[in-house]
Design an enzyme around this catalytic site. Sequence first.
Site, PDB file in Angstrom:
ATOM      1  N   CYS A 258       0.783  -1.198  -0.040  1.00 17.33           N
ATOM      2  CA  CYS A 258       0.085   0.076   0.086  1.00 17.33           C
ATOM      3  C   CYS A 258       0.809   1.188   0.105  1.00 17.33           C
ATOM      4  O   CYS A 258       0.450   2.430  -0.247  1.00 17.33           O
ATOM      5  CB  CYS A 258      -1.112  -0.172   1.327  1.00 17.33           C
ATOM      6  SG  CYS A 258      -0.276  -0.139   2.664  1.00 17.33           S
ATOM      7  N   GLY A 429      -2.992   7.383  11.311  1.00 14.72           N
ATOM      8  CA  GLY A 429      -3.206   8.323  12.258  1.00 14.72           C
ATOM      9  C   GLY A 429      -4.602   9.026  12.135  1.00 14.72           C
ATOM     10  O   GLY A 429      -5.305   8.569  11.392  1.00 14.72           O
ATOM     11  N   GLY A 432      -5.991   9.551   8.725  1.00 15.60           N
ATOM     12  CA  GLY A 432      -6.262   8.361   8.009  1.00 15.60           C
ATOM     13  C   GLY A 432      -7.391   7.701   8.772  1.00 15.60           C
ATOM     14  O   GLY A 432      -7.500   6.556   8.796  1.00 15.60           O
TER      15      GLY A 432
END
Lengths: 516, 426
Positions: A258, A429, A432
Amino acid sequence: MQMQLHEDAPRLVVPDRAEATARMKIDRAGWAVRSYARFDRAAVMRVTRAVAEAAHKAAQEYAEWAVRETGMGVVEHKRLKNELSAHPLVDFYENTDLVNPRVDTGRKMVEIPKPAGVVLALTPATNPVSTLYYKAILALLSRNAVIFSPHPLARACCAHAAARLEAAAVAAGAPAGLIQCIEEPSVPLVQALMASPKVQVILATGGGPMVRAAYSSGNPAIGVGPGNAPVYVDPTADQTLAAQRIVDSKAFDNSVLCTNESVLISLAENANRLERGLRAAGAHILSEPEVGKLRAWLFPHGHLNTAAVGKSAVWIAQQAGLRVVPSTRVLIAPVAQVGLDEPLTREKLCPVLAWATAETFERATGMAQMILRMTGAGHSAAIHCEDPQKAMDFAAALSVYRVVVNAPCSQGAAGFATHLAPSFMIGTGYFGRSSVGENIGPQHLVHWTRLAWNSDASVQMGDFGAVRAPFEGQAPAPRPAPAPAAAPLAEAGGMDRDMLRQLILQELRELTRGQS
Amino acid sequence: MFNYGFFNFDSKAELLDKAIEYWNPGKTKFWQDAGIDLVIDRREGYFLYDMSGRRLIDLHLNGGTYNFGHRNPELVATLKSALDYFDMGNHWFPSVARAAFAEKLVKTAPGMKYAIFGAGGAEAVEIALKTARYATKRRKIVSIIKGYHGHSGLSVATGDDRFSKIFLADRPEEFVQVPFNDIDALERALRGRDVAAFIIETIPATYGFPMPNDGYLKACQELCRRYGTLYIADEVQTGLMRTGMMWGWQSYGLEPDMFVTGKGLGGGIYPISACVVTEKCGGWLHEDGAAHISTSGGSELGCVVGHQVIDILQRPEVISNVHFVADFFHRSLNQMMAAHSDVFVGIRQRGVILGLEFDHPEGAVAVSRALYENGVWAIFSSLDKRVLQFKPGVLLDVATCQEIVDRMEAAMPRVRALLRSPRRAA
C-alpha cells in the site's frame, strides 16, 4: 422451516461451526497468553528467534504459494518480503525491551509492561504471508497471543504458515495456542470475532470497510487506512536515479504494497529528463489514446477493476488492449488532472503510475494534497530532491505521516529502504481515521503500569535493585494427564522457588499419606 | 413477582413452600438446613443464577452434564434445528439420527461395535448388565463398595445400600461388592466363574474420585478375562474428555467389553445415554433386537445433540482447552493446599475431574457451603463427605478459572470457622 426434499440441500440447519470453533480459539489463546505473558526476556527472544527462523526457511515456499493462491504479486519479491519479516524484523527490535520493568529513579517511577493479551490480526490478500509473519513476530515480541483471520483469497497459505510458526514456537518452549489461524474466514465471522470481549486488540489490515468495522467493533483496534502515495520529483534530484527508484518500487511485487507510488508529479522543466530516465528503467509511457484505453479497462464505471491488483504491467497492458514490449515493468499514464476527476490518480495496487506535471513546486505540492484529499490521507508520500527546504515544505503541507526521501516508496515507507520501523501496518493516524500515526510495532501491543512515587523530595522511592521481576521464565508445558510433573526448570534462573516448594510439599504428602 | 409466563411465584419463599408441599419435602429441606438456599433460575455458560439474582460459578455440573456449560449456544442451536425436523422418533425403526450417532460414537472407541441407547445413565447401565447376563448366561454382578451406577432395578443393586435398602431393592445374593483398589478381593469374587460382569466407574465419582492405584484397573480387566467375566466401564462421569481423553478407560490403556456413557452426552439440554458394546457382547441384538425397548431411549433429538457433542469434543481447540484447564487447577490448587494445609489436605486429579480432600469427616460439606457463600457451587461427595467434587467444565476460560481460585481463596477463612463451630457445617 421449509423442507427441501427435492434437492441435496441439508435438511437440518447446522450451527455455524466456523464461529464456534473460532471462539474456542480465542479461549485457547487466552490460556496460551496467560502462560506466555510470564516469560522472561531471554525466553521471549528465544521463542521469537525460533519462529523467525522457521519463517525465514519457509519464505520461498510461501512466496510461491501466495502467488499461486491469490494470483497477485511476484514470487521473488514476496520471498524477499517474507524474509524481511523474519530475522531483520526481530533485529530491529532486538533492543526494544517490552518485558522487563523500567526503573526511573530520577522521576521516581517504575514502569511494568503489560501485554494486551489476545490479538485478532487480519491479513490481506495482497501481502498475506509477509503480513502474517510480521504480526506474529510483533505479538511474540510483546508477549501476546495472536489469532489470524486471513483474507479468504489467501486462507490456505496463511493457515499453513500460522501452523508452522506455532509449531516452531511450541518447539522453542512456548505454550500451544499462541499463534492460531481461522480456517474458514468470512466477513460475518470476522465481524463477530472482532466484537468478542475476549479479544483485547484488533490489528486490521485490509479494505476500508473492514478497517472501519474493526473500529466499530467496540474493541480497541489499530487499523490502517488505504494508501495512495504521491511522489514528487524535483528538478534538483538526480532524474535517472529517481526514475530508477520509482520504477523499481512500482515493479516490486507488482505494487501490492500500500506504500507504492500512485501518482508521479514533476515540474514541466524536468519532465523530459525524467521521462528518459523512466523509459530507461523499463517504464512504458502511454500515449493519450492508450491512457484512454487503460482508464476504461482499469476503472470501468469509475471503480477499480480488482483483477488488476498485483498483476504485471505486461498482463495489464494486454488486458487493456495495449501493445508493450515484454520487458515493460511499469505503465505510466500522463494525466492532465489529479483528484476526483481522474480515476487513474486513485489507489491502484498494480504497476500503473499516473503522471501529472505542474508549473511550480507549490502547485506540485497542492496537487499532492489534492490526491490525498481523495484517498490515502495519513499514509505515505515520497519526494526526490536535493533541497532540504523543499523536502520540509512538502512534508509540512501534506496530510501524511511519512515522506520517503530519495528512496523507493514501496519499500521505504514500510521501513525496508529507510530507517523507519519495518512494518506491514502503516499507521495512518488521525488524517487516515486511525489510532496510530507511525509504523506499527510491538510497542503498540503493550501498555505500561506505572508506579509513581510522591514527588516530594522527603519521600524515598526505595531500592529496586533486589526486587523480583514479575515473570517466571519459561513455564513447563501443560500436561495432558495428571502424571507427576517432571521437575520443571525455569530456563533463566534454575528452579522456580514456588515450584520447588510445591514439589517438596507434594513429596511430603505422599510420604505421610500414601497414594490417595 | 417471578413471572415465568406459564406459571408464577410471588417470592422465593413461596416457591420453597410449594416445593415442600408438592414436590420433595426431604430434598428441599435438606438444602435449607445445609445453609444452601439455592433455587437455580437463569443459567448461562458456567454461571448459575439463584432466584435472588445472585450469580454462582458452577463446578458441580451434575457430574459433567454441563461439561460445555449451561445452554451452550452451539448445542442449543443444534437442538432447535433438530426440532424443526425431527421429534423423539419411533424406537421400533431404524432412523438416520440413531444410525449416524451410533456410528459416530462407536468410532470414538476402538474395539467397540454397537451403541445401544437409553435416556439416562441408569438405563444404559441396565442395558449393560442385561447384555452381560445374556452374553455369559451368568447372573452375578460384582461392583465396588461405594460405587454408583444409578437408581433403577439392576443398577441400584450394584450401588451403596443407602439407595437400595430403603426400597427393598438390594439383592445381596446376585450383587456382590468388593473394596476399591483391592485386587485380591476382586479375584476372590470372580474365582467361582459365576460372575457375569464387573462394573466399575473408571474413577468412582460419588465416592469422591479416589484414584485407582497404578495398574489396578488393568489388573481388574485381566482378572475378568481370566474368569470369563465381562468388564463394564461406567464412563458416565469420566467420559467425554473429562480425563483429558475421550474416554477415561482409554487414558488407563483399558479395553473394556462394554462401557456406559450419559450425562454430558446430551449436552445438558436433551437426555440421552448409551451402552457401547463389542461384537462379542452384542449377540442379543442379532437374536432379538427388540429384547430391550425404550420409548425415549435414543430419541432422535438426543441423537442429533449427542452427535454434535462428540463433534465438539473432537476439535483440537477443545482438547487443548481441557489440558489448559486441568493444568491450571493442578498448579493453583497445589499452591492453595500449601497455604491451607491445616484443612486442605489432598488433591485427586485426572484431567478436569478433581476431588479435594479436607481434614474433617464432613469437611467438604463445610467447604461446599463456604464456597456457596462466596459465589461458587461445588458439591461434596455423597459417599465420602471429606471430599469435595471439583468439576470444571471443558470450555472454561482463563478469567473464570482465575475467579474460581480467587473466590476459593476468599472462602478459606469461612471454611475454618465452619469446621471449628460446634454445630459443624450443616
